[in-house]
Design an enzyme around this catalytic site. Structure first.
Site, mmCIF file in Angstrom:
data_model
loop_
_atom_site.group_PDB
_atom_site.id
_atom_site.type_symbol
_atom_site.label_atom_id
_atom_site.label_comp_id
_atom_site.label_asym_id
_atom_site.label_seq_id
_atom_site.Cartn_x
_atom_site.Cartn_y
_atom_site.Cartn_z
ATOM 1 N N GLY A 76 0.843 -1.205 0.000
ATOM 2 C CA GLY A 76 0.000 0.000 0.000
ATOM 3 C C GLY A 76 0.869 1.242 0.000
ATOM 4 C CB THR A 100 0.725 4.490 -4.225
ATOM 5 O OG1 THR A 100 -0.263 3.437 -4.230
ATOM 6 C CG2 THR A 100 1.907 4.067 -5.073
ATOM 7 C CG ASP A 145 -5.483 1.212 19.230
ATOM 8 O OD1 ASP A 145 -5.234 2.437 19.190
ATOM 9 O OD2 ASP A 145 -6.571 0.755 19.614
ATOM 10 C CG HIS A 146 -3.298 5.910 15.584
ATOM 11 N ND1 HIS A 146 -4.546 5.530 15.163
ATOM 12 C CD2 HIS A 146 -3.403 7.226 15.881
ATOM 13 C CE1 HIS A 146 -5.352 6.576 15.197
ATOM 14 N NE2 HIS A 146 -4.688 7.619 15.629
ATOM 15 C CG ASP A 176 -13.324 4.732 12.472
ATOM 16 O OD1 ASP A 176 -12.470 4.083 11.849
ATOM 17 O OD2 ASP A 176 -13.276 5.965 12.606
ATOM 18 C CG HIS A 230 -8.538 4.316 18.559
ATOM 19 N ND1 HIS A 230 -7.453 3.563 18.190
ATOM 20 C CD2 HIS A 230 -9.015 4.856 17.403
ATOM 21 C CE1 HIS A 230 -7.278 3.647 16.869
ATOM 22 N NE2 HIS A 230 -8.222 4.412 16.383
HETATM 23 N N1 LIG Z 1 -5.376 6.720 5.887
HETATM 24 C C1 LIG Z 1 -5.454 6.794 7.212
HETATM 25 O O1 LIG Z 1 -5.425 7.874 7.831
HETATM 26 C C2 LIG Z 1 -5.602 5.558 8.018
HETATM 27 C C3 LIG Z 1 -5.593 4.320 7.418
HETATM 28 N N2 LIG Z 1 -5.673 3.191 8.178
HETATM 29 C C4 LIG Z 1 -5.645 1.866 7.550
HETATM 30 O O2 LIG Z 1 -4.506 1.744 6.707
HETATM 31 C C5 LIG Z 1 -4.824 0.941 5.590
HETATM 32 C C6 LIG Z 1 -4.523 1.722 4.321
HETATM 33 O O3 LIG Z 1 -5.345 2.862 4.275
HETATM 34 P P1 LIG Z 1 -5.090 4.030 3.219
HETATM 35 O O4 LIG Z 1 -3.650 4.286 3.040
HETATM 36 O O5 LIG Z 1 -5.958 5.157 3.651
HETATM 37 O O6 LIG Z 1 -5.676 3.391 1.885
HETATM 38 P P2 LIG Z 1 -5.524 3.920 0.388
HETATM 39 O O7 LIG Z 1 -6.753 3.519 -0.321
HETATM 40 O O8 LIG Z 1 -5.085 5.320 0.362
HETATM 41 O O9 LIG Z 1 -4.319 3.040 -0.174
HETATM 42 C C7 LIG Z 1 -4.453 1.691 -0.561
HETATM 43 C C8 LIG Z 1 -3.144 1.190 -1.137
HETATM 44 O O10 LIG Z 1 -3.268 -0.158 -1.515
HETATM 45 C C9 LIG Z 1 -2.809 -0.315 -2.864
HETATM 46 N N3 LIG Z 1 -3.547 -1.417 -3.479
HETATM 47 C C10 LIG Z 1 -4.887 -1.516 -3.656
HETATM 48 N N4 LIG Z 1 -5.197 -2.694 -4.251
HETATM 49 C C11 LIG Z 1 -4.028 -3.348 -4.421
HETATM 50 C C12 LIG Z 1 -3.673 -4.610 -4.959
HETATM 51 N N5 LIG Z 1 -4.592 -5.460 -5.458
HETATM 52 N N6 LIG Z 1 -2.373 -4.966 -4.970
HETATM 53 C C13 LIG Z 1 -1.430 -4.131 -4.494
HETATM 54 N N7 LIG Z 1 -1.694 -2.940 -3.976
HETATM 55 C C14 LIG Z 1 -2.972 -2.537 -3.933
HETATM 56 C C15 LIG Z 1 -3.078 1.050 -3.476
HETATM 57 O O11 LIG Z 1 -2.261 1.340 -4.566
HETATM 58 P P3 LIG Z 1 -2.640 1.006 -6.096
HETATM 59 O O12 LIG Z 1 -3.984 1.594 -6.320
HETATM 60 O O13 LIG Z 1 -1.527 1.638 -6.875
HETATM 61 O O14 LIG Z 1 -2.616 -0.458 -6.189
HETATM 62 C C16 LIG Z 1 -2.662 1.963 -2.324
HETATM 63 O O15 LIG Z 1 -1.256 2.074 -2.274
HETATM 64 C C17 LIG Z 1 -6.296 0.525 5.761
HETATM 65 O O16 LIG Z 1 -6.335 -0.685 6.437
HETATM 66 C C18 LIG Z 1 -6.850 1.623 6.663
HETATM 67 O O17 LIG Z 1 -7.950 1.178 7.400
HETATM 68 C C19 LIG Z 1 -5.755 3.259 9.541
HETATM 69 C C20 LIG Z 1 -5.790 4.467 10.198
HETATM 70 C C21 LIG Z 1 -5.734 5.713 9.489
HETATM 71 O O1 LIG Z 2 -8.384 5.287 13.793
HETATM 72 C C1 LIG Z 2 -8.923 6.350 13.565
HETATM 73 O O2 LIG Z 2 -8.514 7.436 14.229
HETATM 74 C C2 LIG Z 2 -8.758 8.739 13.713
HETATM 75 C C3 LIG Z 2 -8.526 9.700 14.871
HETATM 76 O O3 LIG Z 2 -7.181 9.609 15.248
HETATM 77 P P1 LIG Z 2 -6.470 10.818 15.980
HETATM 78 O O4 LIG Z 2 -5.095 10.322 16.214
HETATM 79 O O5 LIG Z 2 -6.535 11.986 15.029
HETATM 80 O O6 LIG Z 2 -7.246 11.084 17.215
HETATM 81 C C4 LIG Z 2 -10.143 8.876 13.159
HETATM 82 O O7 LIG Z 2 -10.262 10.115 12.492
HETATM 83 C C5 LIG Z 2 -10.395 7.773 12.168
HETATM 84 O O8 LIG Z 2 -11.755 7.852 11.722
HETATM 85 C C6 LIG Z 2 -10.155 6.422 12.784
HETATM 86 O O9 LIG Z 2 -10.177 5.434 11.756
#
Ligand SMILES: NC(=O)C1=CN([C@@H]2O[C@H](COP(=O)(O)OP(=O)(O)OC[C@H]3O[C@@H](n4cnc5c(N)ncnc54)[C@H](OP(=O)(O)O)[C@@H]3O)[C@@H](O)[C@H]2O)C=CC1
Ligand SMILES: O=C1O[C@H](COP(=O)(O)O)[C@@H](O)[C@H](O)[C@H]1O
Length: 491
Positions: A14, A16, A179-180, A237, A242
């Protein structure tokens, strides 16, 4: 004790994505800048789109641009990163990845250690673990670890299935469930405040504490995550993970030692002691809300149902308030209230421990104000601790007034270790204290499932029921008023 800097090839699934760019790259950079990561590391970013190494490195440099460090060469840091176009469903890609890891391991002398970080769609977590195992990537010459992002399942059943899938490939002690909140400085401070101060520990029980309140409020709405969030809601969520983790840390017994196993053992005991809830009494203990339009900082906000990816008649909650009772000798009778929501008045996470009133108020009467003693642990945005006491008014009489004693975390926020940075560092050193064990995941889902089951039977006509910029629905206030308490406002 100075820990050796870890050596490893880190594979980010992931690479990107939003999380990698906003949290993981800056965290790795900070570890590198602070001397916590030696030159013996390489990162392989995997995702489907066809990037070159240079494009990935440009993204990384953008993600760390805010740091403005003159003494660190951003190009040198970025040169540790390599891009590998990858589809997690294609087995041949794993075989190539295996060879690539070995190559980089030799180049960076990474000790044969491999860390796989799953930062992508959770539906793929089980499959990736299975493929890593079947294609021989999980038995290198050094250690193997797996960091797994949230959500860990959607309910107990799916969490159990996911756990079974990843346990076929990794042992429990190789798995680091993120769990951040557990990486936040002030959450880690709960343990120090409790167990390093003779002032608090003797009072930390139902004889002296009236209630404990944990609030985690956000100003932001669901932004770009509407599709994910509408299938999840605030209960899954935020509360299942948390909020319950914070409650566990506040309520646990002092561990025998500060080892991951001892601390986890105590946290698990808290979750096992939660007074069971049944569907017919969910409404007495939990309140759900969904935000409507409103105003925050003089700006008009749209309603939840108007967000991208959200059903126009959505029955998903964006706010939860609740009361946990813990059935053990220390806590019987003390409510642990939690509330969390999006589009509330402030972005803040705070814990308020309200102590019981003294049996007699000697200073009752005109001009005297006696407030309950409060210990407030301010998690964010400005971390610190405030103790609310009563002291003498500066006058000729023996009259009292409420005062506060305050500690603010040292230094500028940018210089403090960020949650993901702390957790990555812990994992690289093999310290699982601040990660979530399966037993905790299982117990918290079992509790939460009863509430989500009850709420799934409710009508969406109840929503929306709070305006953006407020502290949630009125029923959240009534939850405490019925017990003779009220929410202490967050800073
Ligand atoms: N964003 C956040 O603030 C937070 C995210 N999370 C968790 O982190 C995880 C990632 O979230 P997030 O970064 O937001 O997600 P995004 O949708 O932004 O990123 C998903 C990533 O997965 C890649 N991807 C998707 N399908 C495939 C595939 N078949 N093979 C290889 N790579 C693939 C995508 O790249 P490409 O399309 O190029 O394949 C991309 O890099 C999730 O579990 C989310 O719940 C948890 C807390 C906060
Ligand atoms: O895990 C999550 O946390 C954020 C809130 O995190 P914080 O560090 O900014 O307090 C929340 O926005 C998001 O929905 C949830 O998935």
């Amino acid at each position: 004790m100075t820990l050796k800097t870890p050596k490893a090839v880190i594979v980010i699934f992931g690479a990107t994505g939003d999380l990698a760019n906003r949290k993981l790259y800056p965290s790795l950079y900070r570890l590198y800048r602070n001397g916590k990561l030696s030159d013996n590391f390489a990162v392989i970013g995997v995702a489907r789109r066809p990037l070159t190494n240079e494009q990935l490195r440009d993204n990384i440099k953008k993600s760390i641009a805010d740091f403005n460090d003159t003494h660190i060469d951003a190009d040198e840091f970025a040169s540790h990163f390599h891009y590998n176009p990858f589809d997690v469903q294609d087995l041949t890609h794993y075989q190539k990845l295996d060879k690539f890891i070995d190559e980089l391991d030799a180049k960076h002398q990474a000790g044969g250690n491999r860390l796989f970080y799953l930062a992508m769609d959770p539906n793929f977590f089980g499959l990736i673990a299975e493929n890593l195992k079947s294609e021989g990537l999980t038995e290198p010459t050094g250690w193997t670890k797996l960091i797994i992002e949230k959500p860990f399942g959607h309910n107990y059943e799916t969490a159990q299935k996911l756990n079974n899938d990843i346990r076929k490939a990794f042992t429990e002690d190789q798995i680091y469930r993120i769990d951040h909140y557990l990486g936040k400085q002030m959450i880690q401070n709960i343990e120090i405040v409790r167990f390093a101060n003779s002032l608090f520990e003797p009072l930390w029980n139902n004889q002296y504490i009236a209630n404990i309140q944990v609030t985690s409020s956000e100003i932001l709405g669901v932004e770009e995550r509407g599709r994910y969030y509408d299938g999840s809601g605030a209960l899954r969520d935020m509360v299942q993970n948390h909020m319950l983790q914070m409650v566990s840390l506040l309520a646990m017994e002092p561990p025998a030692k500060l080892t991951p196993d001892d601390i986890r053992y105590e946290k698990v005991k808290v979750l096992r002691s939660l007074k069971p809830i049944s569907e017919d009494i969910v409404d007495e203990h939990f309140v759900r809300g969904q935000y409507d339009r409103g105003e925050i900082n003089q700006e008009e906000q749209d309603g939840y149902r108007e967000s991208n990816g959200v059903d126009e008649n959505s029955n998903t909650e964006t706010f939860v308030a609740g009361k946990f009772m813990i059935n053990n000798f220390r806590w019987a009778g003390v409510p642990f209230y939690i509330r969390t929501g999006k589009r509330m008045a402030k972005k803040a996470t705070e814990i308020v421990v309200q102590f019981k009133d003294l049996p007699i108020n000697l200073y009752a009467g005109k001009g005297n104000t006696i407030d309950p003693n409060l210990l407030v642990i301010r998690v964010q945005p400005d971390g610190g601790i405030t103790l609310h006491l009563n002291a003498k008014q500066e006058d000729y009489e023996t009259t009292s007034k409420p005062i506060t004693m305050q500690y603010d975390m040292d230094g500028k926020a940018i210089n403090r270790p960020e949650a993901y940075e702390v957790l990555l560092n812990d994992c690289l050193h093999g310290d699982s204290t601040n990660f979530v064990h399966w037993d905790e995941v299982a117990l918290s889902w079992q509790y939460i499932d009863v509430i989500s089951e009850a709420w799934s039977k409710k009508s969406s006509d109840e929503f929306p029921n709070y305006a953006s910029g407020t502290n949630g629905p009125k029923a959240a206030d009534e939850l405490l008023e019925n017990d003779g308490f009220h929410w202490w406002s967050v800073k």
